[in-house]
Design a protein around this motif. Structure first.
Motif, PDB file in Angstrom:
ATOM      1  N   ALA A 161       5.981   3.426 -10.419  1.00  0.00           N
ATOM      2  CA  ALA A 161       5.891   4.561 -11.274  1.00  0.00           C
ATOM      3  C   ALA A 161       5.880   5.921 -10.261  1.00  0.00           C
ATOM      4  CB  ALA A 161       4.786   4.651 -12.219  1.00  0.00           C
ATOM      5  N   PRO A 162       6.581   6.930 -10.694  1.00  0.00           N
ATOM      6  CA  PRO A 162       6.707   8.020  -9.806  1.00  0.00           C
ATOM      7  C   PRO A 162       5.143   8.696  -9.593  1.00  0.00           C
ATOM      8  CG  PRO A 162       8.361   8.268 -11.358  1.00  0.00           C
ATOM      9  CD  PRO A 162       7.400   6.850 -11.530  1.00  0.00           C
ATOM     10  N   ASP A 163       4.164   8.378 -10.470  1.00  0.00           N
ATOM     11  CA  ASP A 163       3.035   9.018 -10.459  1.00  0.00           C
ATOM     12  C   ASP A 163       1.817   8.093  -9.774  1.00  0.00           C
ATOM     13  OD1 ASP A 163       2.965   7.372 -12.501  1.00  0.00           O
ATOM     14  OD2 ASP A 163       2.405   9.094 -14.149  1.00  0.00           O
ATOM     15  N   CYS A 164       2.337   6.860  -9.248  1.00  0.00           N
ATOM     16  CA  CYS A 164       1.355   5.907  -8.990  1.00  0.00           C
ATOM     17  C   CYS A 164       1.983   5.508  -7.413  1.00  0.00           C
ATOM     18  CB  CYS A 164       1.426   4.657  -9.826  1.00  0.00           C
ATOM     19  SG  CYS A 164       0.515   5.125 -11.284  1.00  0.00           S
ATOM     20  N   ARG A 165       2.540   6.374  -6.840  1.00  0.00           N
ATOM     21  CA  ARG A 165       3.046   5.988  -5.408  1.00  0.00           C
ATOM     22  C   ARG A 165       2.142   5.767  -4.552  1.00  0.00           C
ATOM     23  NH1 ARG A 165       8.388   5.492  -5.551  1.00  0.00           N
ATOM     24  NH2 ARG A 165       9.482   6.583  -7.134  1.00  0.00           N
ATOM     25  N   THR A 166       0.870   6.236  -4.488  1.00  0.00           N
ATOM     26  CA  THR A 166       0.077   5.896  -3.469  1.00  0.00           C
ATOM     27  C   THR A 166      -0.881   4.673  -3.664  1.00  0.00           C
ATOM     28  OG1 THR A 166      -1.469   7.523  -4.362  1.00  0.00           O
ATOM     29  CG2 THR A 166      -0.035   8.405  -2.735  1.00  0.00           C
ATOM     30  N   CYS A 167      -0.711   4.353  -4.867  1.00  0.00           N
ATOM     31  CA  CYS A 167      -1.712   3.032  -5.264  1.00  0.00           C
ATOM     32  C   CYS A 167      -1.186   1.737  -4.473  1.00  0.00           C
ATOM     33  CB  CYS A 167      -1.515   2.830  -6.642  1.00  0.00           C
ATOM     34  SG  CYS A 167      -2.171   4.191  -7.932  1.00  0.00           S
ATOM     35  N   ILE A 168      -2.362   0.772  -4.547  1.00  0.00           N
ATOM     36  CA  ILE A 168      -2.255  -0.487  -3.698  1.00  0.00           C
ATOM     37  C   ILE A 168      -1.834  -1.556  -4.823  1.00  0.00           C
ATOM     38  CG2 ILE A 168      -3.582  -1.923  -2.334  1.00  0.00           C
ATOM     39  CD1 ILE A 168      -5.333   0.416  -1.811  1.00  0.00           C
ATOM     40  N   ARG A 169      -0.603  -2.218  -4.617  1.00  0.00           N
ATOM     41  CA  ARG A 169      -0.216  -3.330  -5.464  1.00  0.00           C
ATOM     42  C   ARG A 169      -0.673  -4.634  -4.916  1.00  0.00           C
ATOM     43  NH1 ARG A 169       1.412  -1.171 -10.493  1.00  0.00           N
ATOM     44  NH2 ARG A 169       2.109   0.991 -10.138  1.00  0.00           N
ATOM     45  N   VAL A 170      -0.991  -5.581  -5.688  1.00  0.00           N
ATOM     46  CA  VAL A 170      -1.625  -6.906  -5.189  1.00  0.00           C
ATOM     47  C   VAL A 170      -1.059  -7.883  -5.968  1.00  0.00           C
ATOM     48  CG1 VAL A 170      -3.636  -5.917  -3.840  1.00  0.00           C
ATOM     49  CG2 VAL A 170      -3.926  -6.644  -6.559  1.00  0.00           C
ATOM     50  N   PRO A 171      -1.005  -9.075  -5.716  1.00  0.00           N
ATOM     51  CA  PRO A 171      -0.475 -10.224  -6.668  1.00  0.00           C
ATOM     52  C   PRO A 171      -1.674 -10.231  -7.895  1.00  0.00           C
ATOM     53  CG  PRO A 171      -0.442 -11.251  -4.491  1.00  0.00           C
ATOM     54  CD  PRO A 171      -1.325  -9.661  -4.224  1.00  0.00           C
ATOM     55  N   PRO A 172      -1.417 -10.977  -8.822  1.00  0.00           N
ATOM     56  CA  PRO A 172      -2.280 -11.080 -10.181  1.00  0.00           C
ATOM     57  C   PRO A 172      -3.422 -11.988  -9.923  1.00  0.00           C
ATOM     58  CG  PRO A 172       0.086 -11.387 -11.046  1.00  0.00           C
ATOM     59  CD  PRO A 172       0.122 -11.287  -9.333  1.00  0.00           C
TER      60      PRO A 172
ATOM     61  N   PRO B 223       0.715  -1.162   0.075  1.00  0.00           N
ATOM     62  CA  PRO B 223       0.015   0.046  -0.100  1.00  0.00           C
ATOM     63  C   PRO B 223       0.973   1.342   0.020  1.00  0.00           C
ATOM     64  CG  PRO B 223       0.094  -0.884   2.158  1.00  0.00           C
ATOM     65  CD  PRO B 223       0.922  -1.853   1.481  1.00  0.00           C
ATOM     66  N   GLY B 224       1.097   1.807  -1.228  1.00  0.00           N
ATOM     67  CA  GLY B 224       1.953   3.080  -1.222  1.00  0.00           C
ATOM     68  C   GLY B 224       3.191   2.682  -0.935  1.00  0.00           C
ATOM     69  N   THR B 225       3.835   3.957  -0.441  1.00  0.00           N
ATOM     70  CA  THR B 225       5.371   4.053   0.102  1.00  0.00           C
ATOM     71  C   THR B 225       5.254   4.631   1.542  1.00  0.00           C
ATOM     72  OG1 THR B 225       5.736   6.218  -0.887  1.00  0.00           O
ATOM     73  CG2 THR B 225       6.187   4.334  -2.559  1.00  0.00           C
ATOM     74  N   SER B 226       6.338   4.844   2.143  1.00  0.00           N
ATOM     75  CA  SER B 226       6.312   5.296   3.492  1.00  0.00           C
ATOM     76  C   SER B 226       6.187   6.987   3.460  1.00  0.00           C
ATOM     77  CB  SER B 226       7.762   5.099   4.164  1.00  0.00           C
ATOM     78  OG  SER B 226       8.989   5.430   3.166  1.00  0.00           O
ATOM     79  N   GLU B 227       6.671   7.505   2.059  1.00  0.00           N
ATOM     80  CA  GLU B 227       6.646   8.974   1.851  1.00  0.00           C
ATOM     81  C   GLU B 227       5.283   9.239   1.494  1.00  0.00           C
ATOM     82  OE1 GLU B 227       8.945   7.083   0.284  1.00  0.00           O
ATOM     83  OE2 GLU B 227      10.748   7.489   1.630  1.00  0.00           O
ATOM     84  N   THR B 228       4.625   8.541   0.716  1.00  0.00           N
ATOM     85  CA  THR B 228       3.117   8.659  -0.002  1.00  0.00           C
ATOM     86  C   THR B 228       2.351   7.443   0.580  1.00  0.00           C
ATOM     87  OG1 THR B 228       3.998   7.900  -1.844  1.00  0.00           O
ATOM     88  CG2 THR B 228       4.177  10.082  -1.583  1.00  0.00           C
ATOM     89  N   PRO B 229       1.813   7.370   1.792  1.00  0.00           N
ATOM     90  CA  PRO B 229       1.062   6.131   1.961  1.00  0.00           C
ATOM     91  C   PRO B 229      -0.481   6.286   1.320  1.00  0.00           C
ATOM     92  CG  PRO B 229       1.418   7.579   4.023  1.00  0.00           C
ATOM     93  CD  PRO B 229       2.362   7.918   2.860  1.00  0.00           C
ATOM     94  N   THR B 230      -1.058   5.048   1.199  1.00  0.00           N
ATOM     95  CA  THR B 230      -2.398   4.997   0.923  1.00  0.00           C
ATOM     96  C   THR B 230      -3.080   5.466   1.925  1.00  0.00           C
ATOM     97  OG1 THR B 230      -1.924   2.989  -0.586  1.00  0.00           O
ATOM     98  CG2 THR B 230      -4.210   3.573   0.375  1.00  0.00           C
ATOM     99  N   PRO B 231      -3.906   6.639   1.649  1.00  0.00           N
ATOM    100  CA  PRO B 231      -4.638   7.309   2.782  1.00  0.00           C
ATOM    101  C   PRO B 231      -5.607   5.945   3.482  1.00  0.00           C
ATOM    102  CG  PRO B 231      -4.817   8.312   0.681  1.00  0.00           C
ATOM    103  CD  PRO B 231      -4.116   7.411   0.391  1.00  0.00           C
ATOM    104  N   ALA B 232      -5.528   6.586   5.036  1.00  0.00           N
ATOM    105  CA  ALA B 232      -6.600   5.789   5.776  1.00  0.00           C
ATOM    106  C   ALA B 232      -7.829   6.098   5.784  1.00  0.00           C
ATOM    107  CB  ALA B 232      -6.113   5.658   7.333  1.00  0.00           C
ATOM    108  N   GLY B 233      -8.743   5.506   6.114  1.00  0.00           N
ATOM    109  CA  GLY B 233     -10.346   5.778   5.925  1.00  0.00           C
ATOM    110  C   GLY B 233     -11.143   4.769   5.092  1.00  0.00           C
ATOM    111  N   ARG B 234     -12.397   5.305   5.136  1.00  0.00           N
ATOM    112  CA  ARG B 234     -13.505   4.729   4.203  1.00  0.00           C
ATOM    113  C   ARG B 234     -13.709   5.095   2.748  1.00  0.00           C
ATOM    114  NH1 ARG B 234     -18.767   4.413   7.630  1.00  0.00           N
ATOM    115  NH2 ARG B 234     -18.774   6.500   7.381  1.00  0.00           N
ATOM    116  N   THR B 235     -13.374   4.045   1.808  1.00  0.00           N
ATOM    117  CA  THR B 235     -13.549   4.412   0.428  1.00  0.00           C
ATOM    118  C   THR B 235     -14.388   3.529  -0.428  1.00  0.00           C
ATOM    119  OG1 THR B 235     -12.440   5.184  -1.473  1.00  0.00           O
ATOM    120  CG2 THR B 235     -11.462   3.614  -0.246  1.00  0.00           C
TER     121      THR B 235
END
Length: 263
Positions: A233-244, A174-186
């Motif tokens: 990618a520098p413009d996807c650093r807050t995104c969540i990566r998961v296995p295929p 989930p994101g990086t230490s500098e740009t974490p995925t925001p916490a909360g409901r979505t």
């Protein structure tokens, strides 16, 4: 706020008063094409009124929208408007925006987080990432999704719940230490079309960096995993990566399903 235990009890009277929707009779409401959308029955005055307001989109900022600060689950109730509707900061207050029935050709389904007689409060995909709004219940189709996603940033786990039970769990980045995925409901806002070369699930939240993957500034998305965190990618650093294999399951989750992100 609507909680998992009481939310259905609160929403059920709305469904009963309006009758059983086609969305509860086996018709899949999640992939309607524009040609299947009923023609607008708005008056000229109503259309002009909508044009004077900002539209609810992932790129739009709605500072007047009430902030959703809760982290609880819901009863899985989701809402869809079949024609443009006003969005309000509170029931019977002045309108702050308008909501189209679709985003990028896909029906927009939003999670219901609270309700009052004749009104429901939904999460919105606009900035800031915890924006919400009130819509008249009579203008909405309501149904229920059995799915909920829970992302635990600290343990790097993404969990899929079905009818309140843990169904699947995967490693997630989930994101990086500098740009974490925001916490909360979505919520799950939109997905790529079937057969697309890259599978991306856009969420209704926003991070601190642009998101070329979704085409909307700052929109957080779920992607297939990369080999190393530094490969992002520098413009996807807050995104969540998961296995295929996680994407195989997640692309079958209904749009509008709640996503909770924990610190």
């Amino acid at each position: 706020m609507v909680c998992a235990a009481t939310g259905l009890a609160l929403i059920t009277p709305l469904l009963l008063r309006r009758g059983i929707s086609a969305h509860l009779t086996g018709i899949d409401p999640y992939r309607r094409t524009p040609s299947e959308t009923p023609p607008s029955i708005l008056s000229t005055a109503e259309i002009g009124d909508l044009a004077s307001l900002p539209e609810v989109t992932p790129s739009q900022r709605l500072d007047a929208a009430p902030r959703d600060l809760a982290a609880r689950g819901t009863a899985g109730v989701i809402a869809h408007n079949r024609q443009p509707v006003h969005v309000y900061a509170a029931p019977a207050a002045p309108a702050i925006a308008w909501l189209a029935p679709q985003q990028n050709g896909i029906d927009t389904w939003l999670p219901v987080i609270d309700q009052q007689p004749g009104w429901v409060q939904v999460l919105l995909p606009s900035h800031p990432g915890d924006a919400s709004g009130w819509i008249r219940a009579a203008e909405l189709d309501l149904t229920v999704t059995p799915y909920e996603l829970r992302l635990h940033r600290r343990s790097h786990r993404l969990q899929l719940f079905t009818n309140g039970n843990l169904a699947r769990s995967w490693k997630a980045w989930p994101g990086t230490s500098e740009t974490p995925t925001p916490a909360g409901r979505t919520f799950l806002l939109a997905g790529t079309p079937d057969g697309a070369p890259a599978r991306v699930l856009a969420l209704g939240m926003h991070g601190a960096t642009p998101s070329a993957c979704t085409g909307s500034l700052g929109t957080v998305a779920i992607h297939s995993a990369v080999a190393r965190a530094g490969d992002r990618a520098p413009d996807c650093r807050t995104c969540i990566r998961v296995p295929p294999e996680a994407m195989d399951a997640l692309t079958r989750v209904r749009l509008g399903s709640l996503v909770r992100v924990y610190r």
